[in-house]
Design a protein around this motif. Sequence first.
Motif, PDB file in Angstrom:
ATOM      1  N   ALA A  84       0.832  -1.207   0.000  1.00  0.00           N
ATOM      2  CA  ALA A  84       0.000   0.000   0.000  1.00  0.00           C
ATOM      3  C   ALA A  84       0.866   1.257   0.000  1.00  0.00           C
ATOM      4  N   LEU A  85       1.922   1.257   0.808  1.00  0.00           N
ATOM      5  CA  LEU A  85       2.836   2.400   0.841  1.00  0.00           C
ATOM      6  C   LEU A  85       3.547   2.572  -0.502  1.00  0.00           C
ATOM      7  N   ALA A  86       3.924   1.447  -1.117  1.00  0.00           N
ATOM      8  CA  ALA A  86       4.574   1.516  -2.425  1.00  0.00           C
ATOM      9  C   ALA A  86       3.626   2.095  -3.470  1.00  0.00           C
ATOM     10  N   ALA A  87       2.333   1.739  -3.380  1.00  0.00           N
ATOM     11  CA  ALA A  87       1.354   2.245  -4.348  1.00  0.00           C
ATOM     12  C   ALA A  87       1.233   3.762  -4.282  1.00  0.00           C
ATOM     13  N   LEU A  88       1.525   4.347  -3.122  1.00  0.00           N
ATOM     14  CA  LEU A  88       1.478   5.802  -2.990  1.00  0.00           C
ATOM     15  C   LEU A  88       2.522   6.490  -3.860  1.00  0.00           C
ATOM     16  N   MET A  89       3.570   5.759  -4.273  1.00  0.00           N
ATOM     17  CA  MET A  89       4.587   6.344  -5.147  1.00  0.00           C
ATOM     18  C   MET A  89       4.027   6.628  -6.547  1.00  0.00           C
ATOM     19  N   LEU A  90       2.859   6.057  -6.862  1.00  0.00           N
ATOM     20  CA  LEU A  90       2.222   6.376  -8.140  1.00  0.00           C
ATOM     21  C   LEU A  90       1.776   7.838  -8.195  1.00  0.00           C
ATOM     22  N   LEU A  91       1.575   8.422  -7.016  1.00  0.00           N
ATOM     23  CA  LEU A  91       1.144   9.823  -6.960  1.00  0.00           C
ATOM     24  C   LEU A  91       2.216  10.769  -7.505  1.00  0.00           C
ATOM     25  N   PRO A  92       3.462  10.734  -6.994  1.00  0.00           N
ATOM     26  CA  PRO A  92       4.483  11.617  -7.572  1.00  0.00           C
ATOM     27  C   PRO A  92       4.904  11.243  -8.986  1.00  0.00           C
ATOM     28  N   ILE A  93       4.627  10.006  -9.406  1.00  0.00           N
ATOM     29  CA  ILE A  93       4.905   9.652 -10.803  1.00  0.00           C
ATOM     30  C   ILE A  93       3.969  10.443 -11.718  1.00  0.00           C
ATOM     31  N   ALA A  94       2.701  10.506 -11.321  1.00  0.00           N
ATOM     32  CA  ALA A  94       1.722  11.261 -12.106  1.00  0.00           C
ATOM     33  C   ALA A  94       1.843  12.761 -11.884  1.00  0.00           C
ATOM     34  N   ARG A  95       2.269  13.150 -10.676  1.00  0.00           N
ATOM     35  CA  ARG A  95       2.389  14.572 -10.323  1.00  0.00           C
ATOM     36  C   ARG A  95       3.797  14.841  -9.806  1.00  0.00           C
ATOM     37  N   PHE A 146       8.336  -1.843  -5.615  1.00  0.00           N
ATOM     38  CA  PHE A 146       8.718  -0.610  -4.920  1.00  0.00           C
ATOM     39  C   PHE A 146       9.938   0.026  -5.581  1.00  0.00           C
ATOM     40  N   GLY A 147      10.947  -0.799  -5.907  1.00  0.00           N
ATOM     41  CA  GLY A 147      12.145  -0.278  -6.561  1.00  0.00           C
ATOM     42  C   GLY A 147      11.840   0.346  -7.911  1.00  0.00           C
ATOM     43  N   LEU A 148      10.990  -0.308  -8.689  1.00  0.00           N
ATOM     44  CA  LEU A 148      10.639   0.228 -10.009  1.00  0.00           C
ATOM     45  C   LEU A 148       9.876   1.542  -9.883  1.00  0.00           C
ATOM     46  N   LEU A 149       8.932   1.601  -8.948  1.00  0.00           N
ATOM     47  CA  LEU A 149       8.164   2.829  -8.754  1.00  0.00           C
ATOM     48  C   LEU A 149       9.065   3.968  -8.270  1.00  0.00           C
ATOM     49  N   LEU A 150      10.002   3.658  -7.371  1.00  0.00           N
ATOM     50  CA  LEU A 150      10.936   4.677  -6.908  1.00  0.00           C
ATOM     51  C   LEU A 150      11.768   5.222  -8.062  1.00  0.00           C
ATOM     52  N   ALA A 151      12.245   4.319  -8.925  1.00  0.00           N
ATOM     53  CA  ALA A 151      13.048   4.760 -10.072  1.00  0.00           C
ATOM     54  C   ALA A 151      12.234   5.672 -10.987  1.00  0.00           C
ATOM     55  N   LEU A 152      10.965   5.347 -11.163  1.00  0.00           N
ATOM     56  CA  LEU A 152      10.094   6.194 -11.980  1.00  0.00           C
ATOM     57  C   LEU A 152       9.904   7.574 -11.347  1.00  0.00           C
ATOM     58  N   VAL A 153       9.771   7.613 -10.020  1.00  0.00           N
ATOM     59  CA  VAL A 153       9.633   8.903  -9.330  1.00  0.00           C
ATOM     60  C   VAL A 153      10.906   9.726  -9.496  1.00  0.00           C
ATOM     61  N   VAL A 154      12.060   9.078  -9.314  1.00  0.00           N
ATOM     62  CA  VAL A 154      13.344   9.780  -9.449  1.00  0.00           C
ATOM     63  C   VAL A 154      13.488  10.366 -10.848  1.00  0.00           C
ATOM     64  N   TRP A 155      13.131   9.578 -11.848  1.00  0.00           N
ATOM     65  CA  TRP A 155      13.216  10.060 -13.229  1.00  0.00           C
ATOM     66  C   TRP A 155      12.245  11.214 -13.477  1.00  0.00           C
ATOM     67  N   ARG A 156      10.997  11.033 -13.041  1.00  0.00           N
ATOM     68  CA  ARG A 156       9.985  12.064 -13.282  1.00  0.00           C
ATOM     69  C   ARG A 156      10.292  13.359 -12.531  1.00  0.00           C
ATOM     70  N   SER A 157      10.984  13.246 -11.404  1.00  0.00           N
ATOM     71  CA  SER A 157      11.311  14.437 -10.625  1.00  0.00           C
ATOM     72  C   SER A 157      12.498  15.202 -11.206  1.00  0.00           C
ATOM     73  N   GLY A 158      13.229  14.577 -12.133  1.00  0.00           N
ATOM     74  CA  GLY A 158      14.383  15.224 -12.731  1.00  0.00           C
ATOM     75  C   GLY A 158      15.670  15.002 -11.967  1.00  0.00           C
ATOM     76  N   ALA A 159      15.642  14.155 -10.931  1.00  0.00           N
ATOM     77  CA  ALA A 159      16.846  13.892 -10.142  1.00  0.00           C
ATOM     78  C   ALA A 159      17.881  13.103 -10.928  1.00  0.00           C
ATOM     79  N   ALA A 160      17.448  12.347 -11.925  1.00  0.00           N
ATOM     80  CA  ALA A 160      18.352  11.587 -12.796  1.00  0.00           C
ATOM     81  C   ALA A 160      17.640  11.347 -14.126  1.00  0.00           C
ATOM     82  N   GLY A 161      18.428  10.975 -15.135  1.00  0.00           N
ATOM     83  CA  GLY A 161      17.865  10.748 -16.457  1.00  0.00           C
ATOM     84  C   GLY A 161      17.090   9.452 -16.548  1.00  0.00           C
ATOM     85  N   VAL A 162      16.566   9.181 -17.741  1.00  0.00           N
ATOM     86  CA  VAL A 162      15.740   7.993 -17.934  1.00  0.00           C
ATOM     87  C   VAL A 162      16.519   6.711 -17.665  1.00  0.00           C
ATOM     88  N   TRP A 163      17.846   6.787 -17.748  1.00  0.00           N
ATOM     89  CA  TRP A 163      18.678   5.597 -17.495  1.00  0.00           C
ATOM     90  C   TRP A 163      18.518   5.071 -16.067  1.00  0.00           C
TER      91      TRP A 163
END
Length: 244
Positions: A84-95, A146-163
Amino acid sequence: MSHAPQSVPATHPSGLRPIAKHVLLSAALTVVVLAVSWVLAGRIFWLPVLGFVLGSGAVAVLLWRHWSGSHLGAANALTLMRLALAALMLLPIARPDLTQGATGWAIFALALMTLALDGLDGPLARRSGLAGPWGARFDMEVDAVFGLLLALVVWRSGAAGVWVLLLGGMRYLFVLASFALPWLAQPLPQRFRRKLVCVLQIGALVVMLAPLVTPPLSQWIALVALGLLTWSFALDVIWLARRK
């Protein structure tokens, strides 16, 4: 960091009691996910809720088909909470704008809590006598998501590139490769190195969610973590290749 299910044959049905508890707990967690998403986004946001409901539904099916214990167990309940906590990472992916300021620190705290709880389900499973392959796989899959969602958040936030998606998706690439190369699907021996690198991988992604961690620092953290993860996977591939 992971726990396992019962060692009873997987073909033995579990009955309705564990399923009922899973459904009730999932319903309560769904309300929590909706409420937290609402507070962070400032309005009702359904994506995290949908993600958790789909994940929880898949777990319910697997419980019905493979869990043979008489009750759900605290360890599996905790792993479901981490889902459930991991699913919350979908929020910053979208926003991705929510990764800044106060909401950014809140998302960082949620991710840190999810990581911290990962060390508790194993001891709980062993204490309750429900340690075995099912729970270990459940724990591992939640870690991977959880790891995949975190990576998506990091990418979407601009902290690192798509790699940086390689840091969260390398396990899935390994699984896909095993369809073309079946020898990759052979069981691997237990290694502390693998667990340590997994913790460092998730930990690095969590650190990169902190609003104060920005490029180029966040990029260097991601590169170091990706190097360690690649090294760990390479050792496993070499070990499997020598035994095919």
